[in-house]
Write an enzyme that holds these catalytic residues in place. Structure first.
Site, PDB file in Angstrom:
ATOM      1  CB  THR A  85       8.950 -11.276 -16.465  1.00  0.00           C
ATOM      2  OG1 THR A  85       7.773 -10.879 -15.786  1.00  0.00           O
ATOM      3  CG2 THR A  85       8.610 -11.738 -17.873  1.00  0.00           C
ATOM      4  CG  ASP A  96       8.677  -0.346  -8.988  1.00  0.00           C
ATOM      5  OD1 ASP A  96       7.779   0.489  -9.194  1.00  0.00           O
ATOM      6  OD2 ASP A  96       8.579  -1.270  -8.172  1.00  0.00           O
ATOM      7  CG  MET A 114       3.279   2.126  -7.110  1.00  0.00           C
ATOM      8  SD  MET A 114       2.626   1.063  -8.400  1.00  0.00           S
ATOM      9  CE  MET A 114       1.003   0.683  -7.715  1.00  0.00           C
ATOM     10  N   GLY A 115       7.355   1.994  -5.907  1.00  0.00           N
ATOM     11  CA  GLY A 115       8.796   1.775  -5.767  1.00  0.00           C
ATOM     12  C   GLY A 115       9.021   0.883  -4.567  1.00  0.00           C
ATOM     13  CB  THR A 152       9.299  -2.568 -13.735  1.00  0.00           C
ATOM     14  OG1 THR A 152       8.920  -1.964 -12.487  1.00  0.00           O
ATOM     15  CG2 THR A 152      10.791  -2.444 -13.861  1.00  0.00           C
ATOM     16  N   GLY A 191       2.997  -6.687 -13.338  1.00  0.00           N
ATOM     17  CA  GLY A 191       2.141  -5.495 -13.257  1.00  0.00           C
ATOM     18  C   GLY A 191       2.240  -4.696 -14.538  1.00  0.00           C
ATOM     19  NE  ARG A 233      -5.006  21.213   4.806  1.00  0.00           N
ATOM     20  CZ  ARG A 233      -6.205  21.071   4.292  1.00  0.00           C
ATOM     21  NH1 ARG A 233      -6.351  20.827   2.993  1.00  0.00           N
ATOM     22  NH2 ARG A 233      -7.262  21.167   5.042  1.00  0.00           N
ATOM     23  CD  GLN A 285       2.892   5.942  -8.954  1.00  0.00           C
ATOM     24  OE1 GLN A 285       4.078   6.109  -8.724  1.00  0.00           O
ATOM     25  NE2 GLN A 285       2.082   5.360  -8.084  1.00  0.00           N
ATOM     26  NE  ARG A 286       0.572  -1.516 -12.218  1.00  0.00           N
ATOM     27  CZ  ARG A 286       0.480  -2.606 -11.457  1.00  0.00           C
ATOM     28  NH1 ARG A 286       1.419  -2.839 -10.552  1.00  0.00           N
ATOM     29  NH2 ARG A 286      -0.501  -3.444 -11.590  1.00  0.00           N
TER      30      ARG A 286
HETATM   31  O1  F6P Z   1       6.522  -3.695  -9.538  1.00  0.00           O
HETATM   32  C1  F6P Z   1       5.758  -2.612  -9.898  1.00  0.00           C
HETATM   33  C2  F6P Z   1       4.775  -2.238  -8.867  1.00  0.00           C
HETATM   34  O2  F6P Z   1       4.181  -1.134  -9.437  1.00  0.00           O
HETATM   35  C3  F6P Z   1       5.312  -1.973  -7.465  1.00  0.00           C
HETATM   36  O3  F6P Z   1       5.879  -0.728  -7.284  1.00  0.00           O
HETATM   37  C4  F6P Z   1       4.103  -2.198  -6.619  1.00  0.00           C
HETATM   38  O4  F6P Z   1       4.438  -2.504  -5.291  1.00  0.00           O
HETATM   39  C5  F6P Z   1       3.467  -3.340  -7.295  1.00  0.00           C
HETATM   40  O5  F6P Z   1       3.757  -3.197  -8.660  1.00  0.00           O
HETATM   41  C6  F6P Z   1       2.004  -3.462  -7.045  1.00  0.00           C
HETATM   42  O6  F6P Z   1       1.474  -4.401  -7.925  1.00  0.00           O
HETATM   43  P1  F6P Z   1       0.129  -5.240  -7.748  1.00  0.00           P
HETATM   44  O7  F6P Z   1      -0.716  -4.539  -6.762  1.00  0.00           O
HETATM   45  O8  F6P Z   1      -0.451  -5.240  -9.130  1.00  0.00           O
HETATM   46  O9  F6P Z   1       0.550  -6.585  -7.328  1.00  0.00           O
END
Ligand code: F6P
Length: 380
Positions: free
Chosen positions: A120, A142, A184-185, A140, A12, A177, A291-292
């Site tokens: 990887t 994560d 993610m994680g 990553t 990812g 609220r 986040q990515r």
């Molecule tokens: O490993 C990184 C990450 O961002 C995870 O937190 C998430 O579950 C995953 O990638 C999702 O990746 P994709 O949807 O691209 O397979």
């Protein structure tokens, strides 16, 4: 003597891929080393699809420091030791690693830089056992690669989550609220925990601590009794209730391959139950791929550049089959063998599995202690 090297970006994507690529290319040019990039990670290695990278000439590796994504692409689910393919209309998994080894040898690459996470680096280690010179760089969002204190891409993800929490704060406070942010994680709660601290959240639920919903409700009610009619909750996608299950939206490839589950719904689950139990309106926001993508933070640009430059330096010194790491705050390297953990068998399992050596949040970590000290509820 290293004269010709190749880079691959795998898994990812994260902000910082390009910054690492640029640093490797720039350092390579300083040493008079030719640099190439396999297109789309291990898939490109298998298809022998590569391009020249330079800061002059084609200029591909120039002007990319702040750019998100990867100029050489990246692929997920591309374990060449256990590769999904079709034969006679049937899906089968084959070990194509020897084709990759042949490609590297025929192309004359003296070293392969593998930019990626746990899976990887597992494959990188497996290639090193087949005689290929590899140097890994830990990526990553994560932040869960073993043996390093920080991976590139993580800081940007925390910064995006922190910014989202600031925004959820004002709307949550206005409408009284409970605002839940799912981040993610999969197996490690670093993003959730650190962004909860930087974004002033009240509750952070992470995979390492199965949460007791009663404790979460208690925290919200306690805030209400103090006149605070809103609460901010961060939930890692891999968080699960005590005695409960992970929230999975989809299982890919019949459970075969790497990361064969797509997680989702952990935040919604918490928002729903909090609304039922507290009577307060609750809303869930899933931050997802925000986040990515996009430009890396200054921290990630520097970290990625340090990692890239170090990787090239290691190649020049002839120190192969290692991962660049940050140890005690300093740039260093460790054997890929240490990174692989219990995943010793070649090609057996590749990444993010129970057998792998994922770096999880430990209960004695400063972030956990700090969160507890300032009253962030961790669901226990
Ligand atoms: O490993 C990184 C990450 O961002 C995870 O937190 C998430 O579950 C995953 O990638 C999702 O990746 P994709 O949807 O691209 O397979």
């Amino acid at each position: 003597m290293v004269r010709r090297v190749a880079i691959l970006a795998n898994g990812g994507d994260v902000s910082g891929f390009n910054a690492v690529i640029r640093a490797i290319v720039k350092s390579a040019e300083k040493y008079g080393v030719e640099c190439y990039g396999f297109v789309e990670g291990y898939k490109g290695l298998l298809n022998n699809d590569y391009i020249k990278l330079s800061t002059s000439g084609n200029n591909r590796a120039s002007g990319i420091l702040p750019k998100g994504g990867s100029i050489i692409g990246s692929s997920t689910n591309a374990n060449v030791f256990h590769y999904k393919t079709e034969e006679n209309g049937e899906v089968v998994y084959r070990d194509f690693s020897d084709i990759c080894v042949e490609n590297i040898r025929n192309d004359g690459f003296d070293c392969l830089f593998t930019l990626g996470g746990d899976g990887t680096q597992k494959s990188a280690r497996d290639f090193s056992l087949k005689g290929i010179n590899v140097i890994g760089v830990p990526k990553t969002i994560d932040n869960d690669v073993a043996c390093t204190e920080v991976t590139f891409g993580y800081n940007t993800a925390v910064s995006v989550a922190s910014d989202a929490l600031d925004r959820l704060h004002t709307t949550g406070e206005t409408h009284h609220r409970i605002m839940v942010l799912e981040v993610m994680g999969r197996y490690a709660g670093w993003i959730a925990l650190e962004s909860a601290i930087s974004g002033g959240a009240d509750i952070a639920l992470i995979p390492e601590i199965p949460y007791d919903i009663d404790k979460v409700v208690e925290k919200v009610n306690q805030r209400r009794s103090l006149g605070k009619n809103f609460s901010i909750v961060v939930v890692a996608e891999g968080a699960a209730p005590l005695g409960g299950q992970l929230s999975v939206v989809e299982t890919r490839d019949n459970g075969e391959g790497v990361d064969n589950t797509k997680l989702g719904g952990a935040g919604e689950k918490v928002a729903k139950i909090l609304q039922e139990r507290t009577g307060m309106e609750s809303r869930c926001t899933v931050l997802g791929y925000m986040q990515r993508g996009g430009t890396p933070t200054a921290y990630d640009r520097v970290l990625s550049t340090k990692y890239g430059a170090k990787a090239m330096e290691l190649a020049i010194e002839g120190k192969f089959n290692v991962l660049t790491v940050i140890k005690d705050g300093k740039l260093d390297s460790v054997s890929l063998e240490d990174v692989v953990g219990q995943n010793k068998e070649i090609g057996a399992v590749s990444g993010n599995t129970a057998e792998s050596n994922i770096r999880k949040v430990t209960m004695d970590h400063d972030l956990v202690k700090t969160a507890r000290s300032i009253g962030i509820c961790l669901g226990d």
